[in-house]
Design a protein around this motif. Structure first.
Motif, PDB file in Angstrom:
ATOM      1  N   LEU A 172       5.388   1.220   8.756  1.00  0.00           N
ATOM      2  CA  LEU A 172       4.679   0.365   7.806  1.00  0.00           C
ATOM      3  C   LEU A 172       4.744  -1.066   8.347  1.00  0.00           C
ATOM      4  N   VAL A 173       3.589  -1.678   8.501  1.00  0.00           N
ATOM      5  CA  VAL A 173       3.494  -3.025   9.057  1.00  0.00           C
ATOM      6  C   VAL A 173       3.033  -3.964   7.953  1.00  0.00           C
ATOM      7  N   HIS A 174       3.802  -5.025   7.720  1.00  0.00           N
ATOM      8  CA  HIS A 174       3.452  -5.995   6.682  1.00  0.00           C
ATOM      9  C   HIS A 174       3.273  -7.366   7.336  1.00  0.00           C
ATOM     10  N   ARG A 175       2.062  -7.903   7.222  1.00  0.00           N
ATOM     11  CA  ARG A 175       1.734  -9.231   7.758  1.00  0.00           C
ATOM     12  C   ARG A 175       1.103 -10.044   6.633  1.00  0.00           C
ATOM     13  N   PRO A 176       1.907 -10.784   5.858  1.00  0.00           N
ATOM     14  CA  PRO A 176       1.380 -11.484   4.686  1.00  0.00           C
ATOM     15  C   PRO A 176       0.241 -12.458   4.985  1.00  0.00           C
ATOM     16  N   GLY A 177       0.211 -13.042   6.157  1.00  0.00           N
ATOM     17  CA  GLY A 177      -0.818 -14.018   6.486  1.00  0.00           C
ATOM     18  C   GLY A 177      -2.101 -13.422   7.040  1.00  0.00           C
ATOM     19  N   ALA A 178      -2.117 -12.129   7.285  1.00  0.00           N
ATOM     20  CA  ALA A 178      -3.283 -11.466   7.880  1.00  0.00           C
ATOM     21  C   ALA A 178      -4.337 -11.173   6.812  1.00  0.00           C
ATOM     22  N   PRO A 179      -5.578 -10.983   7.229  1.00  0.00           N
ATOM     23  CA  PRO A 179      -6.626 -10.616   6.266  1.00  0.00           C
ATOM     24  C   PRO A 179      -6.285  -9.304   5.543  1.00  0.00           C
ATOM     25  N   ALA A 180      -6.947  -9.054   4.439  1.00  0.00           N
ATOM     26  CA  ALA A 180      -6.706  -7.857   3.632  1.00  0.00           C
ATOM     27  C   ALA A 180      -6.873  -6.580   4.454  1.00  0.00           C
ATOM     28  N   VAL A 181      -6.142  -5.561   4.065  1.00  0.00           N
ATOM     29  CA  VAL A 181      -6.231  -4.259   4.718  1.00  0.00           C
ATOM     30  C   VAL A 181      -7.601  -3.658   4.424  1.00  0.00           C
ATOM     31  N   ASP A 182      -8.256  -3.123   5.463  1.00  0.00           N
ATOM     32  CA  ASP A 182      -9.555  -2.467   5.308  1.00  0.00           C
ATOM     33  C   ASP A 182      -9.391  -1.014   5.713  1.00  0.00           C
ATOM     34  N   VAL A 183      -9.198  -0.122   4.708  1.00  0.00           N
ATOM     35  CA  VAL A 183      -8.995   1.288   5.033  1.00  0.00           C
ATOM     36  C   VAL A 183     -10.304   1.982   5.383  1.00  0.00           C
ATOM     37  N   GLY A 184     -11.421   1.319   5.232  1.00  0.00           N
ATOM     38  CA  GLY A 184     -12.705   1.925   5.559  1.00  0.00           C
ATOM     39  C   GLY A 184     -13.161   1.618   6.971  1.00  0.00           C
ATOM     40  N   SER A 185     -12.248   1.262   7.857  1.00  0.00           N
ATOM     41  CA  SER A 185     -12.626   0.843   9.207  1.00  0.00           C
ATOM     42  C   SER A 185     -12.631   1.984  10.224  1.00  0.00           C
ATOM     43  N   GLY A 186     -12.693   3.230   9.763  1.00  0.00           N
ATOM     44  CA  GLY A 186     -12.746   4.348  10.691  1.00  0.00           C
ATOM     45  C   GLY A 186     -11.580   5.301  10.541  1.00  0.00           C
ATOM     46  N   GLY A 241       9.060  11.354   0.335  1.00  0.00           N
ATOM     47  CA  GLY A 241      10.119  12.068   1.053  1.00  0.00           C
ATOM     48  C   GLY A 241      10.576  11.428   2.347  1.00  0.00           C
ATOM     49  N   TYR A 242       9.907  10.344   2.762  1.00  0.00           N
ATOM     50  CA  TYR A 242      10.324   9.664   3.986  1.00  0.00           C
ATOM     51  C   TYR A 242      11.653   8.944   3.767  1.00  0.00           C
ATOM     52  N   THR A 243      12.405   8.765   4.848  1.00  0.00           N
ATOM     53  CA  THR A 243      13.616   7.954   4.824  1.00  0.00           C
ATOM     54  C   THR A 243      13.454   6.817   5.834  1.00  0.00           C
ATOM     55  N   GLU A 244      14.120   5.736   5.565  1.00  0.00           N
ATOM     56  CA  GLU A 244      14.009   4.554   6.427  1.00  0.00           C
ATOM     57  C   GLU A 244      14.967   4.664   7.605  1.00  0.00           C
ATOM     58  N   LEU A 245      14.412   4.484   8.820  1.00  0.00           N
ATOM     59  CA  LEU A 245      15.226   4.464  10.034  1.00  0.00           C
ATOM     60  C   LEU A 245      15.706   3.053  10.356  1.00  0.00           C
ATOM     61  N   GLY A 246      14.819   2.082  10.153  1.00  0.00           N
ATOM     62  CA  GLY A 246      15.186   0.714  10.476  1.00  0.00           C
ATOM     63  C   GLY A 246      14.055  -0.251  10.209  1.00  0.00           C
ATOM     64  N   ARG A 247      14.374  -1.535  10.346  1.00  0.00           N
ATOM     65  CA  ARG A 247      13.412  -2.611  10.098  1.00  0.00           C
ATOM     66  C   ARG A 247      13.428  -3.592  11.266  1.00  0.00           C
ATOM     67  N   VAL A 248      12.284  -4.226  11.460  1.00  0.00           N
ATOM     68  CA  VAL A 248      12.163  -5.280  12.463  1.00  0.00           C
ATOM     69  C   VAL A 248      11.461  -6.445  11.797  1.00  0.00           C
ATOM     70  N   GLU A 249      12.123  -7.595  11.736  1.00  0.00           N
ATOM     71  CA  GLU A 249      11.499  -8.811  11.215  1.00  0.00           C
ATOM     72  C   GLU A 249      10.812  -9.504  12.386  1.00  0.00           C
ATOM     73  N   VAL A 250       9.536  -9.861  12.215  1.00  0.00           N
ATOM     74  CA  VAL A 250       8.801 -10.485  13.318  1.00  0.00           C
ATOM     75  C   VAL A 250       8.455 -11.941  13.058  1.00  0.00           C
ATOM     76  N   GLY A 251       8.934 -12.509  11.956  1.00  0.00           N
ATOM     77  CA  GLY A 251       8.721 -13.925  11.658  1.00  0.00           C
ATOM     78  C   GLY A 251       7.592 -14.166  10.679  1.00  0.00           C
ATOM     79  N   ASP A 252       7.628 -15.321  10.018  1.00  0.00           N
ATOM     80  CA  ASP A 252       6.624 -15.728   9.029  1.00  0.00           C
ATOM     81  C   ASP A 252       6.462 -14.701   7.910  1.00  0.00           C
ATOM     82  N   GLY A 253       7.551 -14.001   7.547  1.00  0.00           N
ATOM     83  CA  GLY A 253       7.512 -13.006   6.477  1.00  0.00           C
ATOM     84  C   GLY A 253       6.981 -11.660   6.901  1.00  0.00           C
ATOM     85  N   ALA A 254       6.561 -11.548   8.152  1.00  0.00           N
ATOM     86  CA  ALA A 254       6.015 -10.284   8.647  1.00  0.00           C
ATOM     87  C   ALA A 254       7.153  -9.381   9.106  1.00  0.00           C
ATOM     88  N   GLY A 255       6.917  -8.071   8.994  1.00  0.00           N
ATOM     89  CA  GLY A 255       7.935  -7.143   9.437  1.00  0.00           C
ATOM     90  C   GLY A 255       7.415  -5.722   9.513  1.00  0.00           C
TER      91      GLY A 255
END
Length: 137
Positions: free
Chosen positions: A54-68, A24-38
């Motif tokens: 939603l933060v997407h950083r393709p070069g970063a390590p895998a998402v760890d949802v068990g970190s607290g 049900g969310y709608t998109e307000l806007g996007r920000v490109e931060v370089g190297d495919g991240a946004g």
């Protein structure tokens, strides 16, 4: 002070955006931060401002949802109808629950593509929107 929004790091931006728009969310806007991240900023249609990023950083390590992190809670008006709509959209919410008994809130759980847990809550009639001091009296 006030909370502005919650920010999730996601592994596949298109997949996560599909999930959250089906929720049900709608998109307000996007920000490109370089190297495919946004970043993609989202809100529910009746909200005056952003509530999820939603933060997407393709070069970063895998998402760890068990970190607290535990879960995101979202208030809905009619949970049974919401669960039908989400199921029709291809999402898989868990069955309706009554954690406070038959006169308490109704809840259901949903898990996003990266494993983040979402609690959907319908308050009983007359309850204020959200948890207040009155809930602990």
């Amino acid at each position: 002070m006030k909370t502005l929004f919650v920010s999730y790091r996601v592994t596949d931006l298109a997949r996560s955006l599909g999930f959250y728009t089906a929720l049900g969310y709608t998109e307000l806007g996007r920000v490109e931060v370089g190297d495919g991240a946004g970043l993609v900023i989202l809100k529910f249609p009746d909200e005056p401002a952003a509530s999820l990023e939603l933060v997407h950083r393709p070069g970063a390590p895998a998402v760890d949802v068990g970190s607290g992190f535990d879960h995101l809670a979202i208030q809905v008006e009619r949970l049974a109808a919401t669960l039908e709509t989400l199921t029709e959209a291809g999402l898989r919410p868990e069955p309706l629950q009554y954690p406070g008994g038959p006169d308490g809130p109704k809840t259901s759980w949903l898990t996003d593509p990266d494993g983040y847990r979402i609690e959907l809550v319908e308050w009983p009639s007359g309850h204020p929107g959200g948890i207040t001091e009155a809930d602990f009296a």
